[in-house]
Design a protein around this motif. Structure first.
Motif, PDB file in Angstrom:
ATOM      1  N   MET A   1       7.430  -6.860  18.881  1.00 35.47           N
ATOM      2  CA  MET A   1       7.375  -5.450  19.231  1.00 35.47           C
ATOM      3  C   MET A   1       7.561  -4.624  17.968  1.00 35.47           C
ATOM      4  O   MET A   1       8.381  -4.951  17.130  1.00 35.47           O
ATOM      5  CB  MET A   1       8.450  -5.112  20.260  1.00 35.47           C
ATOM      6  N   THR A   2       6.812  -3.583  17.886  1.00 31.67           N
ATOM      7  CA  THR A   2       6.826  -2.742  16.700  1.00 31.67           C
ATOM      8  C   THR A   2       7.096  -1.296  17.093  1.00 31.67           C
ATOM      9  O   THR A   2       6.908  -0.911  18.245  1.00 31.67           O
ATOM     10  CB  THR A   2       5.476  -2.863  15.963  1.00 31.67           C
ATOM     11  N   THR A   3       7.524  -0.477  16.161  1.00 28.92           N
ATOM     12  CA  THR A   3       7.745   0.940  16.408  1.00 28.92           C
ATOM     13  C   THR A   3       6.406   1.662  16.400  1.00 28.92           C
ATOM     14  O   THR A   3       5.554   1.397  15.550  1.00 28.92           O
ATOM     15  CB  THR A   3       8.693   1.521  15.339  1.00 28.92           C
ATOM     16  N   LEU A   4       6.228   2.568  17.362  1.00 32.76           N
ATOM     17  CA  LEU A   4       4.969   3.295  17.534  1.00 32.76           C
ATOM     18  C   LEU A   4       5.238   4.791  17.431  1.00 32.76           C
ATOM     19  O   LEU A   4       6.238   5.280  17.963  1.00 32.76           O
ATOM     20  CB  LEU A   4       4.353   2.978  18.895  1.00 32.76           C
ATOM     21  N   THR A   5       4.348   5.512  16.782  1.00 30.54           N
ATOM     22  CA  THR A   5       4.524   6.946  16.599  1.00 30.54           C
ATOM     23  C   THR A   5       3.408   7.701  17.287  1.00 30.54           C
ATOM     24  O   THR A   5       2.229   7.434  17.051  1.00 30.54           O
ATOM     25  CB  THR A   5       4.540   7.302  15.099  1.00 30.54           C
ATOM     26  N   GLY A   6       3.780   8.652  18.137  1.00 30.48           N
ATOM     27  CA  GLY A   6       2.830   9.530  18.799  1.00 30.48           C
ATOM     28  C   GLY A   6       2.909  10.915  18.195  1.00 30.48           C
ATOM     29  O   GLY A   6       3.518  11.119  17.139  1.00 30.48           O
ATOM     30  N   GLU A   7       2.315  11.876  18.892  1.00 36.82           N
ATOM     31  CA  GLU A   7       2.349  13.255  18.424  1.00 36.82           C
ATOM     32  C   GLU A   7       3.768  13.824  18.503  1.00 36.82           C
ATOM     33  O   GLU A   7       4.220  14.531  17.607  1.00 36.82           O
ATOM     34  CB  GLU A   7       1.392  14.103  19.252  1.00 36.82           C
ATOM     35  N   TYR A   8       4.469  13.545  19.608  1.00 34.50           N
ATOM     36  CA  TYR A   8       5.826  14.046  19.823  1.00 34.50           C
ATOM     37  C   TYR A   8       6.873  12.942  19.858  1.00 34.50           C
ATOM     38  O   TYR A   8       8.049  13.204  19.648  1.00 34.50           O
ATOM     39  CB  TYR A   8       5.931  14.795  21.163  1.00 34.50           C
ATOM     40  N   VAL A   9       6.451  11.740  20.206  1.00 34.16           N
ATOM     41  CA  VAL A   9       7.400  10.663  20.495  1.00 34.16           C
ATOM     42  C   VAL A   9       7.394   9.574  19.444  1.00 34.16           C
ATOM     43  O   VAL A   9       6.411   9.366  18.743  1.00 34.16           O
ATOM     44  CB  VAL A   9       7.110  10.007  21.877  1.00 34.16           C
ATOM     45  N   LEU A  10       8.513   8.897  19.393  1.00 39.99           N
ATOM     46  CA  LEU A  10       8.645   7.633  18.682  1.00 39.99           C
ATOM     47  C   LEU A  10       9.000   6.614  19.754  1.00 39.99           C
ATOM     48  O   LEU A  10       9.927   6.847  20.542  1.00 39.99           O
ATOM     49  CB  LEU A  10       9.756   7.709  17.635  1.00 39.99           C
ATOM     50  N   LEU A  11       8.255   5.532  19.825  1.00 41.69           N
ATOM     51  CA  LEU A  11       8.555   4.438  20.747  1.00 41.69           C
ATOM     52  C   LEU A  11       9.056   3.286  19.904  1.00 41.69           C
ATOM     53  O   LEU A  11       8.359   2.831  19.002  1.00 41.69           O
ATOM     54  CB  LEU A  11       7.305   4.010  21.526  1.00 41.69           C
ATOM     55  N   ARG A  12      10.275   2.837  20.208  1.00 40.41           N
ATOM     56  CA  ARG A  12      10.844   1.724  19.457  1.00 40.41           C
ATOM     57  C   ARG A  12      11.341   0.669  20.431  1.00 40.41           C
ATOM     58  O   ARG A  12      11.726   0.972  21.559  1.00 40.41           O
ATOM     59  CB  ARG A  12      11.966   2.183  18.536  1.00 40.41           C
ATOM     60  N   PRO A  13      11.332  -0.592  20.001  1.00 38.02           N
ATOM     61  CA  PRO A  13      11.831  -1.648  20.881  1.00 38.02           C
ATOM     62  C   PRO A  13      13.281  -1.380  21.283  1.00 38.02           C
ATOM     63  O   PRO A  13      14.107  -0.992  20.455  1.00 38.02           O
ATOM     64  CB  PRO A  13      11.732  -2.908  20.026  1.00 38.02           C
ATOM     65  N   ALA A  14      13.570  -1.566  22.543  1.00 39.16           N
ATOM     66  CA  ALA A  14      14.934  -1.380  23.048  1.00 39.16           C
ATOM     67  C   ALA A  14      15.813  -2.539  22.596  1.00 39.16           C
ATOM     68  O   ALA A  14      15.339  -3.658  22.381  1.00 39.16           O
ATOM     69  CB  ALA A  14      14.921  -1.290  24.567  1.00 39.16           C
ATOM     70  N   ASN A  15      17.108  -2.262  22.481  1.00 37.87           N
ATOM     71  CA  ASN A  15      18.077  -3.301  22.146  1.00 37.87           C
ATOM     72  C   ASN A  15      19.303  -3.146  23.040  1.00 37.87           C
ATOM     73  O   ASN A  15      19.390  -2.200  23.830  1.00 37.87           O
ATOM     74  CB  ASN A  15      18.428  -3.257  20.653  1.00 37.87           C
ATOM     75  N   ASP A  16      20.254  -4.045  22.906  1.00 37.17           N
ATOM     76  CA  ASP A  16      21.433  -4.045  23.777  1.00 37.17           C
ATOM     77  C   ASP A  16      22.200  -2.716  23.749  1.00 37.17           C
ATOM     78  O   ASP A  16      22.756  -2.297  24.764  1.00 37.17           O
ATOM     79  CB  ASP A  16      22.380  -5.185  23.407  1.00 37.17           C
ATOM     80  N   ALA A  17      22.219  -2.053  22.607  1.00 38.66           N
ATOM     81  CA  ALA A  17      22.942  -0.778  22.505  1.00 38.66           C
ATOM     82  C   ALA A  17      22.289   0.321  23.338  1.00 38.66           C
ATOM     83  O   ALA A  17      22.921   1.339  23.620  1.00 38.66           O
ATOM     84  CB  ALA A  17      23.027  -0.353  21.042  1.00 38.66           C
ATOM     85  N   ASP A  18      21.036   0.116  23.751  1.00 40.02           N
ATOM     86  CA  ASP A  18      20.309   1.116  24.534  1.00 40.02           C
ATOM     87  C   ASP A  18      20.559   0.993  26.040  1.00 40.02           C
ATOM     88  O   ASP A  18      20.190   1.894  26.800  1.00 40.02           O
ATOM     89  CB  ASP A  18      18.800   0.997  24.277  1.00 40.02           C
ATOM     90  N   ILE A  19      21.168  -0.096  26.476  1.00 46.69           N
ATOM     91  CA  ILE A  19      21.314  -0.341  27.911  1.00 46.69           C
ATOM     92  C   ILE A  19      22.084   0.777  28.599  1.00 46.69           C
ATOM     93  O   ILE A  19      21.616   1.342  29.598  1.00 46.69           O
ATOM     94  CB  ILE A  19      21.961  -1.715  28.174  1.00 46.69           C
ATOM     95  N   ALA A  20      23.252   1.119  28.102  1.00 49.82           N
ATOM     96  CA  ALA A  20      24.070   2.147  28.769  1.00 49.82           C
ATOM     97  C   ALA A  20      23.390   3.513  28.808  1.00 49.82           C
ATOM     98  O   ALA A  20      23.317   4.125  29.882  1.00 49.82           O
ATOM     99  CB  ALA A  20      25.451   2.235  28.122  1.00 49.82           C
ATOM    100  N   PRO A  21      22.860   4.024  27.694  1.00 51.89           N
ATOM    101  CA  PRO A  21      22.213   5.337  27.779  1.00 51.89           C
ATOM    102  C   PRO A  21      20.940   5.323  28.626  1.00 51.89           C
ATOM    103  O   PRO A  21      20.651   6.297  29.327  1.00 51.89           O
ATOM    104  CB  PRO A  21      21.928   5.721  26.329  1.00 51.89           C
ATOM    105  N   LEU A  22      20.193   4.226  28.585  1.00 51.26           N
ATOM    106  CA  LEU A  22      19.006   4.156  29.453  1.00 51.26           C
ATOM    107  C   LEU A  22      19.413   4.086  30.921  1.00 51.26           C
ATOM    108  O   LEU A  22      18.723   4.648  31.783  1.00 51.26           O
ATOM    109  CB  LEU A  22      18.130   2.964  29.084  1.00 51.26           C
ATOM    110  N   ALA A  23      20.522   3.425  31.220  1.00 52.33           N
ATOM    111  CA  ALA A  23      21.013   3.360  32.604  1.00 52.33           C
ATOM    112  C   ALA A  23      21.362   4.756  33.117  1.00 52.33           C
ATOM    113  O   ALA A  23      21.128   5.064  34.289  1.00 52.33           O
ATOM    114  CB  ALA A  23      22.208   2.428  32.698  1.00 52.33           C
ATOM    115  N   VAL A  24      21.903   5.596  32.262  1.00 52.89           N
ATOM    116  CA  VAL A  24      22.211   6.976  32.656  1.00 52.89           C
ATOM    117  C   VAL A  24      20.919   7.713  33.012  1.00 52.89           C
ATOM    118  O   VAL A  24      20.841   8.395  34.051  1.00 52.89           O
ATOM    119  CB  VAL A  24      22.996   7.706  31.549  1.00 52.89           C
ATOM    120  N   ILE A  25      19.901   7.595  32.166  1.00 49.51           N
ATOM    121  CA  ILE A  25      18.619   8.245  32.441  1.00 49.51           C
ATOM    122  C   ILE A  25      18.006   7.673  33.713  1.00 49.51           C
ATOM    123  O   ILE A  25      17.540   8.414  34.589  1.00 49.51           O
ATOM    124  CB  ILE A  25      17.654   8.089  31.250  1.00 49.51           C
TER     125      ILE A  25
END
Length: 166
Positions: free
Chosen positions: A1-25
């Motif tokens: 998985m690689t980081t992707l750049t759009g016009e407004y967004v950055l898409l990056r591979p998720a990692n374990d540190a992202d679990i809690a904040p993504l769970a909130v969303i």
């Protein structure tokens, strides 16, 4: 998985540190309306972490795009799902994230066809996908169980490589 750049967004591979904040969303009522409730949001996020990209805008996490691939040569294609925090919905962020992922799956990974299957009643999501070039294939009758326990229709959309807008 690689980081992707759009016009407004950055898409990056998720990692374990992202679990809690993504769970909130993922647990926001505006998201569970379409994604359904979970007994354990962190576990639900963790289950798909290896196929999840975090959506960032100006360095701030605002959601996730999940991908999947069918590798059988007879039916090879890819699909995606997306959820965004309510404060960024309706601002073009979802369209940009879907377009950015679609470009990656077609141009880099080499898929010729992508699919997405929102709830048929999710007009805002459908509009966003159609802006990218997805076309309506048909209604998936009683496709998914809604939060109320009844089955609701889904809408199958697909995108061929030649339909991708730019």
């Amino acid at each position: 998985m690689t980081t992707l750049t759009g016009e407004y967004v950055l898409l990056r591979p998720a990692n374990d540190a992202d679990i809690a904040p993504l769970a909130v969303i993922r647990s926001a009522p505006e998201v569970t309306l379409w994604w359904g409730p979970e007994d354990d949001y962190p576990a639900a996020v963790a289950e798909d972490l290896d196929r999840t990209y975090v959506v960032e805008v100006d360095g701030r996490m605002v959601g996730a795009v999940q991908t999947y691939e069918e590798e059988d040569p007879m039916y090879r294609h890819a699909g995606m799902d997306i959820y965004l925090e309510p404060t960024v919905q309706g601002k073009g962020i979802g369209t940009d994230a879907v377009r950015t992922m679609a470009r990656h799956l077609i141009r880099t990974v080499g898929h010729h066809r992508l699919v997405i299957d929102p709830a048929a009643a999710n007009a805002a999501a459908i509009r966003a996908y159609e802006k990218v070039g997805f076309r309506r294939v048909g209604v998936l009758r009683r496709y998914e169980r809604g939060p109320d326990g009844t089955f609701h229709d889904g809408l199958l959309l697909d995108l061929l490589a030649e339909d991708l807008d730019g």
